[in-house]
Design an enzyme around this catalytic site. Structure first.
Site, PDB file in Angstrom:
ATOM      1  N   HIS A  30      34.600  35.416  39.044  1.00  0.00           N
ATOM      2  CA  HIS A  30      34.596  36.394  40.102  1.00  0.00           C
ATOM      3  C   HIS A  30      33.122  37.251  39.911  1.00  0.00           C
ATOM      4  O   HIS A  30      32.525  37.565  41.045  1.00  0.00           O
ATOM      5  CB  HIS A  30      35.743  37.228  40.360  1.00  0.00           C
ATOM      6  CG  HIS A  30      37.031  36.214  40.560  1.00  0.00           C
ATOM      7  ND1 HIS A  30      38.326  36.075  39.857  1.00  0.00           N
ATOM      8  CD2 HIS A  30      37.285  35.447  41.232  1.00  0.00           C
ATOM      9  CE1 HIS A  30      39.050  35.115  40.240  1.00  0.00           C
ATOM     10  NE2 HIS A  30      38.465  34.959  41.155  1.00  0.00           N
ATOM     11  N   LYS A  54      51.924  34.169  46.796  1.00  0.00           N
ATOM     12  CA  LYS A  54      51.613  33.793  45.498  1.00  0.00           C
ATOM     13  C   LYS A  54      52.061  34.531  44.186  1.00  0.00           C
ATOM     14  O   LYS A  54      52.117  34.128  43.215  1.00  0.00           O
ATOM     15  CB  LYS A  54      50.004  33.984  45.349  1.00  0.00           C
ATOM     16  CG  LYS A  54      49.156  32.891  46.045  1.00  0.00           C
ATOM     17  CD  LYS A  54      47.718  33.201  45.491  1.00  0.00           C
ATOM     18  CE  LYS A  54      47.138  31.920  44.391  1.00  0.00           C
ATOM     19  NZ  LYS A  54      45.664  32.219  44.283  1.00  0.00           N
ATOM     20  N   ARG A 103      32.857  26.450  43.047  1.00  0.00           N
ATOM     21  CA  ARG A 103      32.948  26.299  41.592  1.00  0.00           C
ATOM     22  C   ARG A 103      32.451  24.653  41.141  1.00  0.00           C
ATOM     23  O   ARG A 103      31.716  24.457  40.428  1.00  0.00           O
ATOM     24  CB  ARG A 103      34.225  26.483  40.656  1.00  0.00           C
ATOM     25  CG  ARG A 103      34.317  28.008  40.834  1.00  0.00           C
ATOM     26  CD  ARG A 103      35.643  28.158  40.356  1.00  0.00           C
ATOM     27  NE  ARG A 103      36.749  27.765  41.230  1.00  0.00           N
ATOM     28  CZ  ARG A 103      37.979  27.812  41.262  1.00  0.00           C
ATOM     29  NH1 ARG A 103      38.842  28.355  40.087  1.00  0.00           N
ATOM     30  NH2 ARG A 103      38.943  27.207  42.123  1.00  0.00           N
ATOM     31  N   SER A 141      42.083  32.265  37.657  1.00  0.00           N
ATOM     32  CA  SER A 141      42.965  33.383  37.287  1.00  0.00           C
ATOM     33  C   SER A 141      44.226  32.821  36.598  1.00  0.00           C
ATOM     34  O   SER A 141      44.539  33.209  35.594  1.00  0.00           O
ATOM     35  CB  SER A 141      43.094  34.259  38.047  1.00  0.00           C
ATOM     36  OG  SER A 141      41.987  34.865  38.920  1.00  0.00           O
TER      37      SER A 141
HETATM   38  N1  COA Z   1      35.864  31.872  39.073  1.00  0.00           N
HETATM   39  C1  COA Z   1      37.007  31.947  38.575  1.00  0.00           C
HETATM   40  N2  COA Z   1      38.030  31.866  39.525  1.00  0.00           N
HETATM   41  C2  COA Z   1      37.913  31.381  40.730  1.00  0.00           C
HETATM   42  C3  COA Z   1      36.601  31.445  41.474  1.00  0.00           C
HETATM   43  C4  COA Z   1      35.729  31.798  40.449  1.00  0.00           C
HETATM   44  N3  COA Z   1      34.238  32.150  41.012  1.00  0.00           N
HETATM   45  N4  COA Z   1      36.619  31.184  42.695  1.00  0.00           N
HETATM   46  C5  COA Z   1      37.984  30.949  42.948  1.00  0.00           C
HETATM   47  N5  COA Z   1      38.692  31.106  41.648  1.00  0.00           N
HETATM   48  C6  COA Z   1      40.328  30.772  41.455  1.00  0.00           C
HETATM   49  C7  COA Z   1      40.978  31.943  41.865  1.00  0.00           C
HETATM   50  O1  COA Z   1      41.245  32.975  40.720  1.00  0.00           O
HETATM   51  C8  COA Z   1      42.122  31.392  42.180  1.00  0.00           C
HETATM   52  O2  COA Z   1      42.831  30.973  41.010  1.00  0.00           O
HETATM   53  P1  COA Z   1      44.497  31.054  40.970  1.00  0.00           P
HETATM   54  O3  COA Z   1      45.030  30.304  42.076  1.00  0.00           O
HETATM   55  O4  COA Z   1      44.451  30.249  39.625  1.00  0.00           O
HETATM   56  O5  COA Z   1      45.176  32.401  40.654  1.00  0.00           O
HETATM   57  C9  COA Z   1      41.810  30.069  42.763  1.00  0.00           C
HETATM   58  O6  COA Z   1      40.652  30.028  42.235  1.00  0.00           O
HETATM   59  C10 COA Z   1      41.910  30.242  44.159  1.00  0.00           C
HETATM   60  O7  COA Z   1      40.999  31.148  44.636  1.00  0.00           O
HETATM   61  P2  COA Z   1      41.130  31.389  46.134  1.00  0.00           P
HETATM   62  O8  COA Z   1      40.712  30.387  47.049  1.00  0.00           O
HETATM   63  O9  COA Z   1      40.043  32.680  46.339  1.00  0.00           O
HETATM   64  O10 COA Z   1      42.338  32.024  46.472  1.00  0.00           O
HETATM   65  P3  COA Z   1      42.952  33.428  46.508  1.00  0.00           P
HETATM   66  O11 COA Z   1      44.504  33.155  46.561  1.00  0.00           O
HETATM   67  O12 COA Z   1      42.571  34.124  45.347  1.00  0.00           O
HETATM   68  O13 COA Z   1      42.523  34.081  47.903  1.00  0.00           O
HETATM   69  C11 COA Z   1      42.414  34.396  50.171  1.00  0.00           C
HETATM   70  C12 COA Z   1      42.634  33.416  49.169  1.00  0.00           C
HETATM   71  C13 COA Z   1      42.836  35.445  49.834  1.00  0.00           C
HETATM   72  C14 COA Z   1      40.851  34.358  50.547  1.00  0.00           C
HETATM   73  C15 COA Z   1      43.018  33.565  51.578  1.00  0.00           C
HETATM   74  O14 COA Z   1      44.499  33.333  51.107  1.00  0.00           O
HETATM   75  C16 COA Z   1      43.202  34.561  52.628  1.00  0.00           C
HETATM   76  O15 COA Z   1      42.343  34.718  53.356  1.00  0.00           O
HETATM   77  N6  COA Z   1      44.299  35.088  52.946  1.00  0.00           N
HETATM   78  C17 COA Z   1      44.547  36.062  54.020  1.00  0.00           C
HETATM   79  C18 COA Z   1      45.216  35.174  55.256  1.00  0.00           C
HETATM   80  C19 COA Z   1      44.399  34.509  55.815  1.00  0.00           C
HETATM   81  O16 COA Z   1      43.590  34.935  56.883  1.00  0.00           O
HETATM   82  N7  COA Z   1      44.488  33.383  55.619  1.00  0.00           N
HETATM   83  C20 COA Z   1      43.366  32.513  55.861  1.00  0.00           C
HETATM   84  C21 COA Z   1      43.631  31.895  57.413  1.00  0.00           C
HETATM   85  S1  COA Z   1      44.937  30.380  57.202  1.00  0.00           S
END
Ligand code: COA
Length: 175
Positions: A30, A54, A103, A141
């Site tokens: 991140h 989550k 990624r 994560s």
């Molecule tokens: N380095 C390391 N890990 C990374 C990464 C990076 N560059 N990019 C993504 N990841 C990991 C995250 O840590 C996460 O890991 P985990 O699932 O093992 O904990 C996984 O990849 C998924 O990441 P991400 O897609 O960013 O999911 P998230 O749950 O962290 O965030 C939101 C997603 C918050 C952006 C999304 O759910 C959201 O927008 N929520 C609000 C409600 C909404 O508007 N939804 C969209 C309309 S349907």
């Protein structure tokens, strides 16, 4: 009256970008993405989602505090929590750009779906993808939590305050 085209510097607007995620906890992957974003945009808001569905291992307050600790050296990044729809939060910040890190090819399908959904709800909000460094392409994560919970050393994957927080939850590394 003579019309004159704007120069590039006159056209440059202050651009605010929002980098959302659950950050449970923030990893070096991140930090890599947010650092790249901070080099492009005037200001980046790292938006920590409540993500109740989550069932995060760290509370929202802990995730925000860890991100603040780790990102303190980057001047033009701030950390803000949010719940509800991402596009509503982006608008509340007066931003029009969402940053997402890619990624590996496996991220692509989900990310394009998310970007299109968000665009459908908010056509004025653009998603910009940043290619994550190969070094962290395998990182997530939950992988970091998994390694830590089995006594593994995560110091290559997270910054020291996060490693300490993981050690408080799962115990110190045994190997
Ligand atoms: N380095 C390391 N890990 C990374 C990464 C990076 N560059 N990019 C993504 N990841 C990991 C995250 O840590 C996460 O890991 P985990 O699932 O093992 O904990 C996984 O990849 C998924 O990441 P991400 O897609 O960013 O999911 P998230 O749950 O962290 O965030 C939101 C997603 C918050 C952006 C999304 O759910 C959201 O927008 N929520 C609000 C409600 C909404 O508007 N939804 C969209 C309309 S349907």
């Amino acid at each position: 009256m003579m019309l004159r085209r704007k120069t590039a510097s006159e056209s440059a607007m202050s651009t605010l970008a929002v980098y959302p995620g659950t950050f449970d906890p923030i990893t070096r992957g991140h930090v890599d993405v947010v650092s790249r974003a901070a080099a492009i945009f005037d200001h980046v808001v790292l938006a920590v989602a409540a993500s109740e569905r989550k069932d995060p291992a760290f509370s929202l307050e802990e995730r925000v505090a860890l991100a603040n600790d780790v990102l303190a050296p980057i001047d033009n990044v701030s950390v803000v929590e949010f719940s509800g729809l991402l596009v509503d939060f982006v608008r509340s910040q007066g931003a029009h750009v969402v940053i997402r890190g890619l990624r590996a090819i496996g991220d692509f399908e989900y990310e394009v779906q998310l970007a299109n959904l968000n665009r459908r709800m908010a056509p004025d909000v653009e998603t910009v993808f940043i290619a994550a460094s190969q070094e962290y392409a395998f990182l997530s994560s939950s992988m970091v939590r998994e390694i830590s919970s089995h006594g593994g050393d995560v110091s290559d994957f997270v910054d020291p305050p996060v490693a300490d927080a993981l050690a408080r939850v799962y115990g110190p590394p045994r190997r």
